[in-house]
Design an enzyme around this catalytic site. Sequence first.
Site, PDB file in Angstrom:
ATOM      1  N   GLY A  66       0.844  -1.188   0.000  1.00  0.00           N
ATOM      2  CA  GLY A  66       0.000   0.000   0.000  1.00  0.00           C
ATOM      3  C   GLY A  66       0.877   1.235   0.000  1.00  0.00           C
ATOM      4  O   GLY A  66       2.019   1.196   0.466  1.00  0.00           O
ATOM      5  N   CYS A  83       6.120   0.166   7.558  1.00  0.00           N
ATOM      6  CA  CYS A  83       5.714   1.278   6.700  1.00  0.00           C
ATOM      7  C   CYS A  83       6.890   1.678   5.811  1.00  0.00           C
ATOM      8  O   CYS A  83       8.023   1.774   6.282  1.00  0.00           O
ATOM      9  CB  CYS A  83       5.292   2.454   7.578  1.00  0.00           C
ATOM     10  SG  CYS A  83       4.800   3.907   6.652  1.00  0.00           S
ATOM     11  N   LEU A  84       6.610   1.916   4.531  1.00  0.00           N
ATOM     12  CA  LEU A  84       7.669   2.307   3.593  1.00  0.00           C
ATOM     13  C   LEU A  84       8.322   3.628   4.015  1.00  0.00           C
ATOM     14  O   LEU A  84       9.473   3.877   3.672  1.00  0.00           O
ATOM     15  CB  LEU A  84       7.099   2.450   2.175  1.00  0.00           C
ATOM     16  CG  LEU A  84       6.553   1.166   1.522  1.00  0.00           C
ATOM     17  CD1 LEU A  84       5.974   1.482   0.152  1.00  0.00           C
ATOM     18  CD2 LEU A  84       7.633   0.100   1.422  1.00  0.00           C
TER      19      LEU A  84
HETATM   20 ZN   LIG Z   1       2.753   3.470   5.807  1.00  0.00          ZN
END
Ligand SMILES: [Zn+2]
Length: 163
Positions: free
Chosen positions: A46, A88-89
């Site tokens: 995402g 999270c990226l």
């Molecule tokens: Zn994230």
Amino acid sequence: MAVRKITEYPAGVLAEVGKPVTEFDDKLAALCDDMFETMYEAEGVGLAAPQIGLNLRLFVMDCEGIKLIAANPQIVATDGEQSSQEGCLSVGKVPAVVVRPQMARLRAQDEKGEWFEREATGYAARAFMHETDHCDGKLFLDHLPKLRREMVIKRFQKEKRWE
Ligand SMILES: [Zn+2]
């Protein structure tokens, strides 16, 4: 299509409440293409607009067979509880256990502006909530107890120094 640079913690845009998407035009479609490409390149499931520096309520995801574009997303129902690892990226994918509902129902607009609702459980529900949080200026870090939050940030900063 182009891979965009991923905005990392503690950039200010990650803590801002996103502005609503109001134009459902070719520009938005092209932006979503870039977001998908950036997400796949980073091997994420995402990606939200603030993660490429845009203060906008928009995310893309492709997780457990659910591939969608969500503009102006809201979580309208949740149920149960799950506790699993999340990353999270924008925080170097440093994992931490986050407790969230087991089921989530997402309400959002697609790239043409059509409203839809989609329900998911498990990992995909987690993605709905994680990405919607980004649109509200929240990170998964905000769901962690203080000590664990500090540990994740410390590990992320350490890994960045080694890059
Ligand atoms: Zn994230």
